[in-house]
Design a protein around this motif. Structure first.
Motif, PDB file in Angstrom:
ATOM      1  N   ALA A 110      29.035  61.427  41.601  1.00  0.00           N
ATOM      2  CA  ALA A 110      27.598  61.623  41.949  1.00  0.00           C
ATOM      3  C   ALA A 110      27.689  62.787  42.987  1.00  0.00           C
ATOM      4  O   ALA A 110      28.681  62.363  44.051  1.00  0.00           O
ATOM      5  CB  ALA A 110      27.090  60.212  42.578  1.00  0.00           C
ATOM      6  N   ALA A 111      27.159  63.785  43.046  1.00  0.00           N
ATOM      7  CA  ALA A 111      27.520  64.966  44.034  1.00  0.00           C
ATOM      8  C   ALA A 111      27.059  64.506  45.147  1.00  0.00           C
ATOM      9  O   ALA A 111      27.653  64.925  46.511  1.00  0.00           O
ATOM     10  CB  ALA A 111      26.641  66.080  43.545  1.00  0.00           C
ATOM     11  N   ARG A 112      25.954  63.669  45.560  1.00  0.00           N
ATOM     12  CA  ARG A 112      25.466  63.327  46.897  1.00  0.00           C
ATOM     13  C   ARG A 112      26.183  62.138  47.223  1.00  0.00           C
ATOM     14  O   ARG A 112      25.418  61.037  47.743  1.00  0.00           O
ATOM     15  CB  ARG A 112      23.839  63.173  46.701  1.00  0.00           C
ATOM     16  CG  ARG A 112      23.411  64.646  46.438  1.00  0.00           C
ATOM     17  CD  ARG A 112      21.572  64.649  45.819  1.00  0.00           C
ATOM     18  NE  ARG A 112      20.960  64.518  47.361  1.00  0.00           N
ATOM     19  CZ  ARG A 112      20.601  65.596  48.185  1.00  0.00           C
ATOM     20  NH1 ARG A 112      20.812  66.552  47.695  1.00  0.00           N
ATOM     21  NH2 ARG A 112      19.953  65.102  49.067  1.00  0.00           N
ATOM     22  N   TRP A 113      27.498  61.916  47.214  1.00  0.00           N
ATOM     23  CA  TRP A 113      27.989  60.554  47.494  1.00  0.00           C
ATOM     24  C   TRP A 113      28.000  60.036  48.984  1.00  0.00           C
ATOM     25  O   TRP A 113      27.826  59.028  48.941  1.00  0.00           O
ATOM     26  CB  TRP A 113      29.569  60.802  47.205  1.00  0.00           C
ATOM     27  CG  TRP A 113      30.272  61.620  48.002  1.00  0.00           C
ATOM     28  CD1 TRP A 113      30.637  62.904  47.736  1.00  0.00           C
ATOM     29  CD2 TRP A 113      30.887  61.326  49.348  1.00  0.00           C
ATOM     30  NE1 TRP A 113      31.228  63.439  48.851  1.00  0.00           N
ATOM     31  CE2 TRP A 113      31.459  62.351  49.667  1.00  0.00           C
ATOM     32  CE3 TRP A 113      31.125  60.006  49.888  1.00  0.00           C
ATOM     33  CZ2 TRP A 113      32.247  62.532  51.024  1.00  0.00           C
ATOM     34  CZ3 TRP A 113      31.821  59.847  51.165  1.00  0.00           C
ATOM     35  CH2 TRP A 113      32.578  61.157  51.731  1.00  0.00           C
ATOM     36  N   THR A 114      27.454  61.149  49.736  1.00  0.00           N
ATOM     37  CA  THR A 114      27.675  60.643  51.157  1.00  0.00           C
ATOM     38  C   THR A 114      26.166  59.858  51.472  1.00  0.00           C
ATOM     39  O   THR A 114      25.981  59.223  52.462  1.00  0.00           O
ATOM     40  CB  THR A 114      27.660  61.780  52.147  1.00  0.00           C
ATOM     41  OG1 THR A 114      26.474  62.764  51.781  1.00  0.00           O
ATOM     42  CG2 THR A 114      28.870  62.362  52.164  1.00  0.00           C
ATOM     43  N   GLU A 115      25.086  60.152  50.421  1.00  0.00           N
ATOM     44  CA  GLU A 115      23.920  59.288  50.358  1.00  0.00           C
ATOM     45  C   GLU A 115      24.148  57.863  49.729  1.00  0.00           C
ATOM     46  O   GLU A 115      23.358  56.986  49.996  1.00  0.00           O
ATOM     47  CB  GLU A 115      22.798  60.046  49.692  1.00  0.00           C
ATOM     48  CG  GLU A 115      22.580  61.373  50.460  1.00  0.00           C
ATOM     49  CD  GLU A 115      21.363  62.096  49.909  1.00  0.00           C
ATOM     50  OE1 GLU A 115      20.822  61.294  48.501  1.00  0.00           O
ATOM     51  OE2 GLU A 115      21.085  63.218  50.188  1.00  0.00           O
TER      52      GLU A 115
END
Length: 285
Positions: A110-115
């Motif tokens: 998942a590219a938006r792992w910080t979310e």
């Protein structure tokens, strides 16, 4: 010098000290390694990371902030190539808790792992199941922690965990192992009051061209670079740079953290940072 050798977290450790380590210090080192492994190893069924992968929730750890802050910086520098959610593709390719080494299809992280994750200095929370792999810098972090446990030891200290090392109090010359011939070195580094970390595609390799260094954006093993070395003030950041150097943006991350580096391509060319003090024996690009 006295040397204590043991196996832990899937690698060989050597701790070299001026004086022999007493039982209390050995127990303290062992306890710190066990704590870290129990919290962060995805190869243990009872670990905190495995629990996050099964159920989500919260993992309490004094390392959470340091590890995930560094991951965020490395991820930004490499445009998402370094990402702790790469664990899903490692498992799919066979580098799983059972070491099945039976490869399936790669999985893009998942590219938006910080979310998907929230963290503080002392804990990380996943609102849904999320298996983490902190291999990009976790061993370096643990080397630093072990060195801290032994901070009061007089004289010189070398903490070496399978080639990721932190050295204090004296200069040590370390050969840079050729990734395709372990009997040769491509150069030598003199390390004093610093850390040297390495990564190579010939380590933890299996199947048809599979190895542990994946581009998280695709879940596929990298092909351009064969080996990297990073020289920095601490092992965690050096370890992270050694991973990031397999991707565009790795040199920028190294410059940001003040880490010197060398990397070797799969066709035998070597590059290094402008001020790198490491002596090379091979051709440079």
């Amino acid at each position: 010098m006295a040397i204590w050798r043991f196996d832990a977290i899937g690698t060989r450790w050597e701790i070299e000290t001026t004086d022999e380590l007493d039982a209390a210090r050995r127990e303290a080192v062992t306890a710190e390694i066990e704590r870290f492994d129990r919290e962060w190893s995805r190869f243990r069924g009872d670990s905190g990371v495995t629990g996050l992968g099964r159920e989500g929730g919260t993992l309490a750890s004094i390392d959470a902030g340091a590890i995930l802050d560094a991951y965020r910086t490395a991820s930004d520098a490499t445009h998402g190539a370094v990402n702790p959610l790469v664990a899903e593709s490692l498992v799919a390719l066979g580098y799983d808790a059972e070491y099945s080494l039976v490869a399936g299809e790669p999985v893009a992280a998942a590219a938006r792992w910080t979310e998907a994750l929230r963290w503080t200095d002392a804990e990380v929370t996943a609102s849904a199941p999320a298996l983490l792999d902190i291999g990009a810098l976790g061993k370096g972090r643990l080397v630093d922690l072990v060195a801290d446990v032994l901070a009061d030891m007089p004289g010189g200290l070398v903490v070496d965990a399978g080639g990721d090392m932190r050295i204090r109090g004296r200069a040590v010359r370390v050969g840079l192992e050729h990734p395709y011939d372990a009997t040769k070195a491509i150069g030598v580094a003199e390390v004093q009051d610093a850390a040297l970390c390495a990564s190579a595609v010939n380590r933890r390799a299996w199947g048809d061209g599979l190895h542990h260094v994946l581009d998280a954006r695709t879940g596929v093993p990298v092909r351009t670079w064969a080996a990297t070395w990073a020289l920095g003030a601490d092992a965690m950041h050096a370890d992270a740079v050694a991973t990031a150097l397999f991707f565009d943006g790795g040199p920028d991350l190294a410059a940001h953290w003040g880490v010197q580096w060398v990397r070797m391509s799969t066709d035998g060319r070597a590059e290094r940072s402008p001020e790198c003090p490491i002596e090379l024996f091979t051709a440079r690009s």
